[in-house]
Design a protein around this motif. Sequence first.
Motif, mmCIF file in Angstrom:
data_model
loop_
_atom_site.group_PDB
_atom_site.id
_atom_site.type_symbol
_atom_site.label_atom_id
_atom_site.label_comp_id
_atom_site.label_asym_id
_atom_site.label_seq_id
_atom_site.Cartn_x
_atom_site.Cartn_y
_atom_site.Cartn_z
ATOM 1 N N ASP A 28 32.152 40.815 47.737
ATOM 2 C CA ASP A 28 33.441 41.499 47.906
ATOM 3 C C ASP A 28 34.273 41.265 46.422
ATOM 4 O OD1 ASP A 28 34.458 43.456 49.572
ATOM 5 O OD2 ASP A 28 35.428 41.936 50.748
ATOM 6 N N GLY B 289 32.662 41.934 43.242
ATOM 7 C CA GLY B 289 32.021 42.791 42.069
ATOM 8 C C GLY B 289 30.836 41.964 41.634
ATOM 9 N N ASN C 234 36.588 43.348 41.749
ATOM 10 C CA ASN C 234 37.038 44.267 42.650
ATOM 11 C C ASN C 234 38.688 43.745 42.963
ATOM 12 O OD1 ASN C 234 34.850 45.656 42.812
ATOM 13 N ND2 ASN C 234 34.003 44.494 44.567
#
Length: 586
Positions: A378, A380, A387
């Motif tokens: 979650d 990147g 992210n």
Amino acid sequence: MRDVIVVGAGGGGPVVAKELAARGLDVLLLEAGAHHTDPRRQWTHYENDSNNPLTGFFRFGPGDRGKPQWLRELPQNSFLFQNGGVGGTTKHYYANSPRAYPGAFAGYDGPDREAYDTAHAFPFPYRTLIPYYEWVEATLPVQTAAMGTKERVFFDGAETLGIPLQKAKDTTGDSYRPQENAILQPHGTAGRTIDPARLRYPEAIGCTFCGFCQQGCMEPIAAPRNQFAKRSTDNSYVPMALTADAWAPGGRRVTLIPDAFVVKVHTARRGGETVATGVTWRAADGLHREDAAVVVLAGGAAETPRLWLNSGLPDPNGWVGRGFTDHFLDGVTGLFDKDTGSSKGTSSSARCDFPGHGALENIGLPPAMQAALMVFSDSGVRGQYHNGRGMTGPWDGRAGRLPGPELKEALQNGVNRLLNILVLTDDDVQAGNRVVQSVYPPDRHGLIPKVIMRGRERTRRTVANREFLARKAVELLRGAGARKVYRFDWSPLLLHVHSTMRMGHSPDDSVLDATAEARWVRRLYVADNCALANSLGGPNPTLTTQALATRTAETIFTTYFGGDPWVATEAPVVSTDVRVSRALEE
């Protein structure tokens, strides 16, 4: 008309079926997926062949692999990792069988009691479940795991954390220990050779250390089904259920119907109450209906609430499908200059427990699954982008998925220079995490489930626990000698999923009462992970689900069939009993 219909032959349903059939009841066990009766012909150890979510033989779908998988809607970045068929998700589980933490139950008064989700505790004390734990542990059986190189490396690191070695089954403080697992210990040549000619039953008994736990267990070669090493329910409770009359005086064989997708639970009004009366299922030749005195739902944390909602059953407090908990899993991997034996032996035989936070356990994986673990995030891509999380810590670089060159470096010597640690976080019950009916077009079984797990909207306590455990995992790997440590910050990997039909104290936020009977539908029980009141504090759920299912079976027998309780007065017959082997061969 049957005495009992059980819907689902995964982790919990066969427990109820076996226990009630052994006491003479007529039980129908319906399973939506296939029954793999000859694994050595029907399975392989190839990773894509088994675990591909679209086409693998362990996918959540029909037995005919030429047909599409069954749909679920997942609106967030997540993956619901479940199996279809007899044995359910226990076919790919690692058989880790720890008991829940006592703090997850009513009446707990330990010094760390405020560390738990006390608003959603089990509606009975921990000690109430101990006899049922003991019954399941004897039945499977659950034993101290056989260990290899990766466990030795894990323990080297655990010793640097300053926590003690645990020697009891009940966990009351921070500690490390071998797993208690449901895998038969190796005897004879098992675990001593890789020569398949010498790994045939009965020369080899129990775990052969093949390293393919996630692809289902069919070892040793030529062993009777109920003596395959890993005690998934297709190897343990299902054989016992199908041969109950051979080993239980007065017992009856369970009628198992695979490829039977239940689409409706029927009810009637009796004496001013709504009462379950039977089910309808869809098979290849059309719809079938059967009635019963009691119906037990055990289709899993997504499918059980789906069936309830599609059947139009009452939901006056709106909690059907709500409270979906998982263990907010995360992965941390160490890269070593020495052999870790990561791919060899039982896949996970060591753990650390941190009551009030959760747990850590080592996991060994074959190459493709190892690569998948390292690119699921979650946060990147490490060194490329993140992210909005940008997670830094004692691990090397930012958390996130490994890009090509780093992934190649990590895997260039195979998986046996790696040690993986799985983070299992105690997860708070939240109404917003839930299963609802999707607005997508229905499939042939009705409206499909939509699983809503907002990964970035966990409670502050859940997030803090995950961070605590991830840092402990890094510390352990550094202490064991890792030269690099990667943290991946996984997206929700919905592997340990619970509580969508939770039992509880209050009718305001639970679906089941303290006996696992539905609050608004008499004679309707739930016996899978979704009956769990919470996420157990973090330990693996299957043993607790099976202990609770045993208790539920006893309740059904005493409440609706005038029987006497048995757990405290009888000795269980283990599923490797020779009488079961002979009956299966016959």
